[in-house]
Scaffold this motif. Structure first.
Motif, PDB file in Angstrom:
ATOM      1  N   UNK A 175       0.863  -1.180   0.000  1.00 22.45           N
ATOM      2  CA  UNK A 175       0.000   0.000   0.000  1.00 22.45           C
ATOM      3  C   UNK A 175       0.902   1.233   0.000  1.00 22.45           C
ATOM      4  N   UNK A 176       0.576   2.211  -0.817  1.00 22.99           N
ATOM      5  CA  UNK A 176       1.384   3.424  -0.865  1.00 22.99           C
ATOM      6  C   UNK A 176       0.516   4.581  -1.353  1.00 22.99           C
ATOM      7  N   UNK A 177       1.104   5.780  -1.348  1.00 27.44           N
ATOM      8  CA  UNK A 177       0.392   6.937  -1.884  1.00 27.44           C
ATOM      9  C   UNK A 177       1.375   7.806  -2.650  1.00 27.44           C
ATOM     10  N   UNK A 178       0.878   8.477  -3.654  1.00 27.72           N
ATOM     11  CA  UNK A 178       1.676   9.419  -4.430  1.00 27.72           C
ATOM     12  C   UNK A 178       0.813  10.639  -4.678  1.00 27.72           C
ATOM     13  N   UNK A 179       1.202  11.740  -4.038  1.00 28.32           N
ATOM     14  CA  UNK A 179       0.377  12.949  -4.036  1.00 28.32           C
ATOM     15  C   UNK A 179      -0.999  12.577  -3.486  1.00 28.32           C
ATOM     16  N   UNK A 180      -2.067  12.790  -4.252  1.00 25.20           N
ATOM     17  CA  UNK A 180      -3.398  12.484  -3.722  1.00 25.20           C
ATOM     18  C   UNK A 180      -3.928  11.138  -4.209  1.00 25.20           C
ATOM     19  N   UNK A 181      -3.029  10.297  -4.726  1.00 19.37           N
ATOM     20  CA  UNK A 181      -3.425   8.992  -5.259  1.00 19.37           C
ATOM     21  C   UNK A 181      -3.017   7.882  -4.285  1.00 19.37           C
ATOM     22  N   UNK A 182      -3.998   7.054  -3.924  1.00 20.24           N
ATOM     23  CA  UNK A 182      -3.775   5.928  -3.012  1.00 20.24           C
ATOM     24  C   UNK A 182      -3.672   4.661  -3.857  1.00 20.24           C
ATOM     25  N   UNK A 183      -2.574   3.910  -3.677  1.00 23.00           N
ATOM     26  CA  UNK A 183      -2.289   2.753  -4.531  1.00 23.00           C
ATOM     27  C   UNK A 183      -2.351   1.458  -3.731  1.00 23.00           C
ATOM     28  N   UNK A 184      -3.061   0.487  -4.263  1.00 19.20           N
ATOM     29  CA  UNK A 184      -3.102  -0.857  -3.690  1.00 19.20           C
ATOM     30  C   UNK A 184      -2.479  -1.811  -4.700  1.00 19.20           C
TER      31      UNK A 184
END
Length: 289
Positions: free
Chosen positions: A220-229
Motif C-alpha cells: 500500500x502506498x500513496x503518491x500525491x493524492x493517489x492511493x495505490x493498492x
C-alpha cells in the motif's frame, strides 16, 4: 452525546505518547491500546495524534481542540469497565451524528439499551419525556414507539449489562467501526475507502463492493493524492489499483491509518529494524509502535 473538556498543561516539546499517557491516567484507562487522540488538521480533516512525534510538530494552531480518547481500533472482545463505558459512549456519539449507519430496527434496539442504561426499567411517562428532551438518532421522532416497546423488554437489566448488550448489537452492524474516506476509482466513480482488521474495504454509498484482505495485498502506498493498492498476482484483475482522494494530506492520513491497523492486527511484535514492508512508502517515515 457527552462532551467532556479538560485542560492539560504540558511542555511544548512533549511527545504525543507522553501526552496520551497523561490523558489515559486522568481517565484511569488501562486498555489504552484501543484508543487514540484525534484532532482537526489544518487541512480540515481529522487525524490521529502520532505518539512518537512532539505535539508542537503536529498541532500548529494554539486553539486546536483535541477530541480525546476516540476509539481507534474496534475489537470484538470483553473489556473492563472503563473501556466498555467509553466504547458505549462512542456508539452513542456515532448514532447521534449519523456516522453509524443502520436500519430503523437496529437503531431502535440500540436506543432502547441506552435508555435502560440511563433510566433503568421502563416507565411510560419518563420514557416519553426523556425522548422528547434528548435526541439519540437523527430520525428519532419516527422511532419513539418502537424504542419504548423494546425498552419494556429489558426490565431488570443493570446499566453495565445494558452497555454490554449495546456493544453486542453494534458489533453485528455492517458499518460499525467503519470510517468512510471519500475517493474516486480509476473510472471516476465516487466511492468510499475504509480500513478494518481484515484489510481495505471499498464502499459505494453504504454498500460494500470489494474487500482487499491483508493476505491479498502486496503493498500500500500513496503518491500525491493517489492511493495505490498493489496486489499479489491475480489472473482475474489488475495487480495495481489506484484511487484519487481530496488532497495529499487526506491520502497520507488514510495511508497512516492502514499502517496502524496492519501493525495492530497483523504483527506479533514490532520490527527491530526499519525495512521495506507491505506498507512502506517513499517520502514518509511514519511508523506505528
Amino acid at each position: 452525546k457527552v462532551t467532556m473538556k479538560t485542560q492539560f498543561l504540558t511542555p511544548q516539546k512533549v511527545l504525543g505518547g507522553d501526552f496520551f499517557n497523561k490523558v489515559c491516567g486522568h481517565l484511569k484507562l488501562l486498555e489504552k491500546e484501543y484508543f487514540g487522540l484525534e484532532f482537526r488538521h489544518h487541512g480540515g480533516n481529522y487525524v490521529w495524534l502520532e505518539l512518537l512525534k512532539p505535539l508542537a510538530k503536529q498541532i500548529k494552531c494554539k486553539s486546536t481542540y483535541i477530541r480525546y480518547c476516540t476509539i481507534d481500533f474496534i475489537i470484538v472482545a470483553k473489556c473492563v469497565c472503563v473501556c466498555r463505558y467509553l466504547f458505549a459512549l462512542q456508539i452513542k456519539q456515532d448514532l447521534s451524528n449519523g456516522s453509524l449507519t443502520c436500519n430503523d430496527n437496529s437503531a431502535a434496539l440500540l436506543v432502547s439499551h441506552i435508555l435502560q442504561s440511563e433510566l433503568g426499567d421502563y416507565d411510560e411517562e419518563l420514557d416519553c419525556q426523556h425522548l422528547e428532551m434528548k435526541q439519540y438518532v437523527p430520525n428519532q421522532e419516527y422511532l419513539d414507539h418502537k424504542i419504548i416497546k423494546l425498552h419494556k423488554k429489558h426490565r431488570g437489566t443493570s446499566p453495565a449489562h445494558s452497555d454490554i448488550q449495546l456493544l453486542e448489537v453494534a458489533r453485528k452492524l455492517d458499518m460499525y467501526g467503519i470510517r468512510p474516506h471519500p475517493a474516486h476509482d480509476g473510472e471516476g466513480m465516487r466511492i468510499n475507502l475504509a480500513v478494518t482488521h481484515s484489510g481495505v474495504l471499498v464502499f459505494q454509498g453504504n454498500t460494500k463492493i470489494n474487500t482487499f484482505s491483508w493476505a491479498k495485498i502486496r503493498k500500500l502506498s500513496f503518491k500525491r493524492k493517489h492511493f495505490l493498492i498493489k496486489l499479489h498476482d491475480q489472473p482475474s484483475c489488475k495487480d495495481t489499483l489506484e484511487f484519487s482522494m481530496a488532497s495529499r494530506d487526506v491520502c497520507k492520513s488514510f495511508w497512516k491509518m492502514c499502517v496502524e491497523y496492519h501493525a495492530f492486527f497483523r504483527l506479533a511484535e514490532e520490527p527491530k529494524a526499519i525495512r521495506k514492508t507491505l506498507l512502506s512508502c517513499k517520502g514518509s517515515s511514519f511508523r506505528y509502535r
